[in-house]
Design an enzyme around this catalytic site. Structure first.
Site, mmCIF file in Angstrom:
data_model
loop_
_atom_site.group_PDB
_atom_site.id
_atom_site.type_symbol
_atom_site.label_atom_id
_atom_site.label_comp_id
_atom_site.label_asym_id
_atom_site.label_seq_id
_atom_site.Cartn_x
_atom_site.Cartn_y
_atom_site.Cartn_z
ATOM 1 N N HIS A 1 0.838 -1.203 0.000
ATOM 2 C CA HIS A 1 0.000 0.000 0.000
ATOM 3 C C HIS A 1 0.872 1.252 0.000
ATOM 4 O O HIS A 1 1.635 1.494 0.936
ATOM 5 C CB HIS A 1 -0.930 0.011 1.220
ATOM 6 C CG HIS A 1 -1.901 -1.116 1.221
ATOM 7 N ND1 HIS A 1 -1.719 -2.259 1.958
ATOM 8 C CD2 HIS A 1 -3.068 -1.281 0.568
ATOM 9 C CE1 HIS A 1 -2.727 -3.081 1.758
ATOM 10 N NE2 HIS A 1 -3.569 -2.513 0.914
ATOM 11 N N HIS B 1 -4.879 -5.670 -6.169
ATOM 12 C CA HIS B 1 -4.651 -6.929 -5.464
ATOM 13 C C HIS B 1 -5.960 -7.466 -4.892
ATOM 14 O O HIS B 1 -6.969 -6.778 -4.876
ATOM 15 C CB HIS B 1 -3.579 -6.773 -4.376
ATOM 16 C CG HIS B 1 -3.890 -5.745 -3.347
ATOM 17 N ND1 HIS B 1 -3.672 -4.395 -3.520
ATOM 18 C CD2 HIS B 1 -4.400 -5.869 -2.094
ATOM 19 C CE1 HIS B 1 -4.032 -3.734 -2.440
ATOM 20 N NE2 HIS B 1 -4.491 -4.601 -1.566
ATOM 21 N N CYS C 1 -11.965 -6.712 7.386
ATOM 22 C CA CYS C 1 -11.409 -6.722 6.033
ATOM 23 C C CYS C 1 -10.060 -7.428 6.087
ATOM 24 O O CYS C 1 -9.464 -7.562 7.151
ATOM 25 C CB CYS C 1 -11.183 -5.306 5.520
ATOM 26 S SG CYS C 1 -12.653 -4.295 5.445
ATOM 27 N N HIS D 1 -6.821 -9.685 3.490
ATOM 28 C CA HIS D 1 -6.275 -10.200 2.243
ATOM 29 C C HIS D 1 -6.086 -11.713 2.363
ATOM 30 O O HIS D 1 -5.485 -12.159 3.342
ATOM 31 C CB HIS D 1 -4.912 -9.574 1.956
ATOM 32 C CG HIS D 1 -4.928 -8.091 1.913
ATOM 33 N ND1 HIS D 1 -4.747 -7.308 3.037
ATOM 34 C CD2 HIS D 1 -5.122 -7.240 0.885
ATOM 35 C CE1 HIS D 1 -4.822 -6.037 2.700
ATOM 36 N NE2 HIS D 1 -5.048 -5.958 1.398
ATOM 37 N N GLU E 1 -8.733 -10.850 14.321
ATOM 38 C CA GLU E 1 -9.070 -9.465 14.641
ATOM 39 C C GLU E 1 -10.104 -9.335 15.751
ATOM 40 O O GLU E 1 -10.047 -8.389 16.541
ATOM 41 C CB GLU E 1 -9.596 -8.736 13.397
ATOM 42 C CG GLU E 1 -8.545 -8.476 12.365
ATOM 43 C CD GLU E 1 -9.024 -7.584 11.230
ATOM 44 O OE1 GLU E 1 -10.042 -6.878 11.393
ATOM 45 O OE2 GLU E 1 -8.376 -7.600 10.172
ATOM 46 N N GLU F 1 -5.760 2.466 -1.692
ATOM 47 C CA GLU F 1 -6.292 1.102 -1.667
ATOM 48 C C GLU F 1 -6.776 0.814 -3.078
ATOM 49 O O GLU F 1 -7.451 1.650 -3.692
ATOM 50 C CB GLU F 1 -7.481 0.984 -0.703
ATOM 51 C CG GLU F 1 -7.118 1.057 0.753
ATOM 52 C CD GLU F 1 -6.630 -0.266 1.324
ATOM 53 O OE1 GLU F 1 -6.367 -1.205 0.553
ATOM 54 O OE2 GLU F 1 -6.500 -0.331 2.543
ATOM 55 N N GLU G 1 -8.316 -2.571 -4.811
ATOM 56 C CA GLU G 1 -8.610 -3.964 -4.520
ATOM 57 C C GLU G 1 -9.794 -4.527 -5.297
ATOM 58 O O GLU G 1 -10.792 -3.841 -5.499
ATOM 59 C CB GLU G 1 -8.906 -4.118 -3.022
ATOM 60 C CG GLU G 1 -7.748 -3.719 -2.141
ATOM 61 C CD GLU G 1 -8.026 -3.816 -0.657
ATOM 62 O OE1 GLU G 1 -7.056 -3.931 0.093
ATOM 63 O OE2 GLU G 1 -9.206 -3.794 -0.244
#
Length: 185
Positions: free
Chosen positions: A25, A32, A67, A69, A87, A114, A116
């Site tokens: 980032h 991505h 959120c 990845h 998280e 960002e 995505e």
């Protein structure tokens, strides 16, 4: 510094490589693969989280539940469950795909971007999470009808709300064949 890697994708959502999450980032963030998820309780309320103030992207911003990845070769639904546990201390058996083709680009005032392809999931769960303070500063359960009234929601959350117009109880489950190729693992 984490050695976690994110999956880079082309405009058609095909994997074209990986990059370290710690460096991906910046002002020219490559496209991505990511995901967003909404934790919904039996009353139809949504778990809203405030990102930790130490996070490099969108610190302190209120957003959807979780959120993240997917790791290379990790199914996105598995990544959703992994990040919810990491998280928020939330353990779930499954997640429902609701927006398989969601994509966005957002720029922070600092210039960090960002960029995505970010499938969106709904997760059914009831209780009080145990947030990891490195990831989540605060949380609250909100009525779906009140979500748009939360000031300064993350840009991706606002864009998702444009597509998720019905109550989360009524969101149809999407066909996983509509996921981008990099997410069809």
């Amino acid at each position: 510094m984490s050695d976690e890697r994110v999956v880079l994708v082309d405009d058609d959502g095909r994997a074209i490589g990986t990059e370290a999450k710690a460096t991906v980032h910046h002002a020219a963030t490559p496209l991505h693969l990511a995901f967003s998820s909404y934790v919904v309780d039996t009353a139809g309320r949504v778990l809203l989280t405030q990102r930790a103030f130490e996070k490099p992207t969108w610190p302190g911003v209120w957003t959807n539940s979780c959120c993240g990845h997917p790791l290379p070769e990790e199914p996105v639904e598995q990544a959703v469950r992994r990040r919810l546990a990491d998280e928020l201390g939330i353990i779930v058996e499954s997640a429902d795909l609701v927006l398989p083709e969601f994509r966005y680009r957002a720029e922070m005032p600092t210039g960090v971007v960002e960029n995505e392809i970010c499938p969106v999931y709904r997760v059914w769960w009831t209780g009080d999470p145990t947030p990891n303070p490195a990831e989540v500063a605060s949380y609250r359960w909100v009525e779906w009808s009140e979500l748009r009234d939360i000031p300064d929601l993350s840009p991706w959350c606002l864009l998702q709300l444009d597509q998720l117009t019905a109550s989360p109880v009524d969101w149809p489950i999407a066909d996983p064949a509509r996921l981008p190729p990099a997410a069809q693992i």
